[in-house]
Structure formats: structure tokens, C-alpha cells
Write a protein that holds these residues in place. Structure first.
Motif, short mmCIF file in Angstrom:
data_model
loop_
_atom_site.label_atom_id
_atom_site.label_comp_id
_atom_site.label_asym_id
_atom_site.label_seq_id
_atom_site.Cartn_x
_atom_site.Cartn_y
_atom_site.Cartn_z
N GLY A 289 -58.30 17.36 -2.41
CA GLY A 289 -59.40 18.05 -1.75
C GLY A 289 -60.21 18.68 -2.97
N TYR A 290 -59.61 18.59 -4.29
CA TYR A 290 -59.76 19.12 -5.06
C TYR A 290 -61.28 17.88 -6.09
CZ TYR A 290 -57.45 23.15 -4.82
OH TYR A 290 -56.20 23.81 -4.21
N PRO A 291 -62.36 18.15 -6.24
CA PRO A 291 -62.96 17.07 -6.81
C PRO A 291 -62.95 16.78 -8.22
CG PRO A 291 -64.57 19.12 -6.29
CD PRO A 291 -63.14 19.21 -6.36
N ASN A 292 -62.91 15.72 -8.58
CA ASN A 292 -62.89 14.90 -9.77
C ASN A 292 -63.70 15.43 -11.10
OD1 ASN A 292 -60.39 13.39 -9.72
ND2 ASN A 292 -61.64 11.75 -8.50
N LEU A 293 -63.26 16.58 -12.09
CA LEU A 293 -64.91 16.33 -12.90
C LEU A 293 -65.13 15.41 -14.05
CD1 LEU A 293 -64.30 20.77 -12.54
CD2 LEU A 293 -65.42 19.18 -10.80
N SER A 294 -64.09 14.78 -14.44
CA SER A 294 -64.33 14.04 -15.61
C SER A 294 -65.30 12.47 -15.71
CB SER A 294 -63.10 13.49 -15.42
OG SER A 294 -63.03 12.10 -16.64
N GLY A 295 -65.91 12.60 -16.39
CA GLY A 295 -67.00 11.61 -17.18
C GLY A 295 -68.26 11.86 -15.69
N PHE B 276 -55.88 24.45 -13.06
CA PHE B 276 -55.51 24.85 -12.32
C PHE B 276 -55.94 23.87 -11.32
CE2 PHE B 276 -54.70 28.48 -14.55
CZ PHE B 276 -53.24 28.06 -14.65
N CYS B 277 -56.78 23.39 -10.73
CA CYS B 277 -57.35 22.30 -9.43
C CYS B 277 -58.09 21.55 -10.08
CB CYS B 277 -58.66 23.31 -8.56
SG CYS B 277 -57.32 24.76 -7.95
N HIS B 278 -58.83 21.31 -10.71
CA HIS B 278 -59.10 20.13 -11.55
C HIS B 278 -58.65 19.71 -12.77
CE1 HIS B 278 -62.75 21.54 -9.14
NE2 HIS B 278 -62.85 22.61 -9.58
N GLY B 279 -57.82 19.93 -13.28
CA GLY B 279 -56.62 19.32 -14.03
C GLY B 279 -57.44 19.54 -15.82
N ILE B 280 -57.12 19.20 -16.71
CA ILE B 280 -56.93 19.51 -18.37
C ILE B 280 -58.53 18.88 -18.96
CG2 ILE B 280 -56.52 19.19 -20.09
CD1 ILE B 280 -53.38 20.34 -19.47
N LYS B 281 -58.28 17.19 -18.02
CA LYS B 281 -59.20 16.45 -17.71
C LYS B 281 -59.90 15.98 -17.17
CE LYS B 281 -57.11 14.85 -22.12
NZ LYS B 281 -57.18 12.89 -22.86
N GLY B 282 -60.30 17.16 -16.52
CA GLY B 282 -61.29 16.42 -14.62
C GLY B 282 -60.46 16.27 -13.81
N GLU B 283 -59.12 15.35 -13.50
CA GLU B 283 -58.86 14.52 -12.76
C GLU B 283 -57.95 15.49 -12.24
OE1 GLU B 283 -56.90 12.22 -14.79
OE2 GLU B 283 -57.90 11.02 -16.23
N ALA B 284 -58.80 15.52 -10.09
CA ALA B 284 -57.99 16.78 -10.04
C ALA B 284 -56.12 16.43 -10.00
CB ALA B 284 -58.99 16.76 -8.04
N ILE B 285 -55.73 17.19 -9.05
CA ILE B 285 -54.15 17.25 -8.87
C ILE B 285 -53.97 17.33 -7.28
CG2 ILE B 285 -53.83 19.13 -10.95
CD1 ILE B 285 -53.37 21.09 -9.16
#
Length: 104
Positions: A49-55, A37-46
């Protein structure tokens, strides 16, 4: 200087634990419903203010989640993160870290 040594030790310790708990990205995919909901399905923040987790490095992701659980990360959403992560096992955290780390 003392804080830097403590932080380095914590990151090393968490990374060592993450390496011992081998994460399974396939299982991690099933454990991210509240994360997406915050970080996206593939870790790309929506939202900005939320960090990207992808990669991100798996050990870094795992140690970051540990830091939230231990109350070492502070910020506007730290209590929400702590509450979300407290419902998960250490293996769950390793699996989620492996899932988001796979997107490079």
C-alpha cells in the motif's frame, strides 16, 4: 481541463522551487528516520500500500510532499503524511527528495 492546468502549474512551480532548493542526498539520509518505516531505507516500500520512492525524480518527490502539506493529496494516509511533513523545513524536503532520487 481547468484542473489539469492548475495541477500542471503546481507541479511546475514545485519543481522550480525544488531546483532552487538544491537537495543534499547526504543530509537527506539523516532526515528519513520516520520515512523509512513505510518507504524503506532506500525507498523500496515495505508494504504493497505504500509507494516506492527509490529513483523517482527529485522534483516529483518534492512536489508530492508539498501536495500533502497543502492538503491537495487525499487518501487513507494523507493526514499522517501531512503531520509527518509539517515538522520539516523546505530544505529538509529538498534533501529527502534528493536522497530518494539518487537510487536509480
Amino acid at each position: 481541463m481547468k484542473n489539469i492546468i492548475v495541477i500542471a502549474f503546481m507541479l511546475f512551480s514545485a519543481q522550480t522551487i525544488a531546483e532552487q532548493l538544491i537537495g543534499n542526498a547526504e543530509l537527506g539520509a539523516r532526515k528519513i528516520p520516520s520515512c523509512q518505516f513505510c518507504h524503506g531505507i532506500k525507498g523500496e516500500a515495505i508494504a504493497p500500500g505504500y509507494p516506492n520512492l527509490s529513483g523517482q525524480n527529485q522534483g516529483y518527490l518534492y512536489s508530492s510532499m508539498q501536495s500533502y502539506l497543502l492538503g491537495q493529496r487525499q487518501g487513507d494516509l494523507s493526514e499522517m503524511m501531512k503531520a509527518q511533513l509539517s515538522k520539516l523545513s523546505q530544505q529538509d524536503l529538498a534533501d529527502i527528495a534528493a536522497y530518494y532520487a539518487q537510487f536509480k
